[in-house]
Design an enzyme around this catalytic site. Structure first.
Site, short mmCIF file in Angstrom:
data_model
loop_
_atom_site.label_atom_id
_atom_site.label_comp_id
_atom_site.label_asym_id
_atom_site.label_seq_id
_atom_site.Cartn_x
_atom_site.Cartn_y
_atom_site.Cartn_z
N HIS A 99 -15.42 80.39 -64.01
CA HIS A 99 -14.21 80.23 -63.20
C HIS A 99 -13.05 81.06 -63.72
CE1 HIS A 99 -12.93 77.03 -66.16
NE2 HIS A 99 -11.74 77.54 -65.88
N ASP A 131 -20.97 77.05 -65.45
CA ASP A 131 -19.64 77.64 -65.66
C ASP A 131 -19.66 78.72 -66.72
OD1 ASP A 131 -16.99 78.02 -65.07
OD2 ASP A 131 -16.25 76.35 -66.28
N SER A 218 -10.02 77.54 -71.29
CA SER A 218 -11.27 77.83 -70.58
C SER A 218 -12.00 79.03 -71.17
CB SER A 218 -11.00 78.11 -69.10
OG SER A 218 -10.75 76.93 -68.41
#
Length: 369
Positions: A99, A131, A218
């Protein structure tokens, strides 16, 4: 994902959210670099379990990088998504979250040194179900971090998270905690995932930790006290404290190894967002053609922008091949190599204009495996 935009970008945040961040300068420590092609699992265990967090961070920090993604939306708006990654091979293989780079038109990787080095990056593989995205930059003898085994984790074990949290200036943020739960399945909101039902992804094989994981973490590493990556930080909970989630590294190893062994081939890239030309659009634009790829927007300093292409142009041919739709354009570009200069004919308000465009490498494949 946290996004800085030159035009306002809507961002939905419900419950668990994917996170991201901006380029910051950190402090680089001395470390040795494993040889290119070193095994991606296991690795050096120089620190012992009773050594402090500071030593693990000192060993790992040079291999932690900032990942910045230029985004051009289907509406022609531009923005920047930002996150974290880590280098797993000294020849420039970088692991981050899917992402973080999703929807990107350009990906830039910056080191955590006090004077960061910046590299253009492209996706060579990944697994968005977990992910995961694997990037390649043109680097040599780069510092790396070894991959551990998430199967060895136990409840209450101490872990360390590193990432560019909250877009704070001054380099990466370090947080510590314990393993709170194993083998979680969580739903994460992802506003950029157009193929996700209700913009929601479900991740399995997730490690829960009370180490703070905020917007910006992230793609960063979750480390054990031996300095090995046991998870990829992926999401935090805006509605609860001391709850963060990381993708277990064992679930990502196959995809990482596959990307290294069989990287996705680079293809030609213009840096534009297009749509099919409709009769109503043709009438409004005053074009002489009824078919083509309508240019919604161009990436700043991208190949098309540098060549003088503008929003509102209609591409009618590339490299001598007729373009009747946006799909035609994609098919033609997939057959061209980066670095190739092609002749592009556009209809601009009824006048045909020829532009010479030098193609770059597409940072993202049309669809991650």
């Amino acid at each position: 994902m946290k996004i800085r935009s030159t035009a306002t970008l809507a961002l939905v945040v419900l419950g668990l959210v994917a996170s991201a961040c901006t380029i910051q300068a950190g402090q680089q420590s001395s470390t040795s670099s494993p040889a290119t092609g070193a095994a991606l699992s296991g690795g050096s265990t120089t620190p012992t379990t009773d050594e402090p967090v500071a030593q693990v961070v000192s060993q790992t920090l040079p291999a932690v990088v900032n990942v910045t993604t230029d985004i051009l939306t289907p509406q022609g708006q531009t923005g920047v998504g930002v996150g974290t990654g880590f280098i797993v091979r000294s020849d420039g293989i970088v692991v981050t979250n899917c992402h973080v780079v999703e929807g990107g038109t350009k990906i830039t990787v910056s080191t955590s040194a006090s004077t960061p080095q910046k590299y253009d990056a492209r996706v060579i593989g990944g697994d968005c179900e977990h992910d995961l995205a694997v990037l390649k930059i043109n680097g040599n003898d780069m510092p790396t971090v070894p991959l551990g085994n998430s199967s060895d984790l136990v409840l209450g074990q101490r872990v360390i998270a590193i990432g560019y949290a909250l877009a704070l200036e001054g380099g990466p943020t370090v947080t510590t905690g314990i393993v709170s739960a194993l083998d979680r399945s969580v739903q994460v909101q992802d506003p950029n995932c157009t193929v996700c039902k209700n913009f929601s992804r479900t991740y399995s094989n997730v490690v829960q930790t009370d180490a703070a994981i905020n917007h910006g973490n992230s793609g960063g590493p979750l480390l054990n006290m031996q300095g090995q990556v046991v998870g990829i930080n992926s999401a935090g909970d805006d509605n609860a404290q001391n709850i963060g989630f990381a993708i277990a590294i064992d679930a990502a190893k196959d995809a990482i190894n596959h990307a290294v062994a069989s990287p996705l081939a680079p293809t030609g890239y213009m840096g534009i967002t297009t749509a099919d030309l409709t009769p109503a659009m043709a009438q409004q634009l005053g074009t002489t053609t009824q078919n083509g790829a309508y240019v919604i927007g161009t990436t700043k300093s991208g190949p098309a922008d540098k060549a003088g292409m503008k929003s509102g142009d209609v591409i009618v041919s590339v490299d001598g091949k007729t373009v009747a739709s946006a799909n035609d354009l994609g098919t033609i570009l997939n057959g061209l190599q980066p670095g190739t200069t092609v002749s592009v004919v556009v209809d601009r308000g009824g006048q045909q204009v020829t532009l010479d465009v030098t193609l770059a490498a597409r940072p993202l494949p049309s669809q991650l495996p």
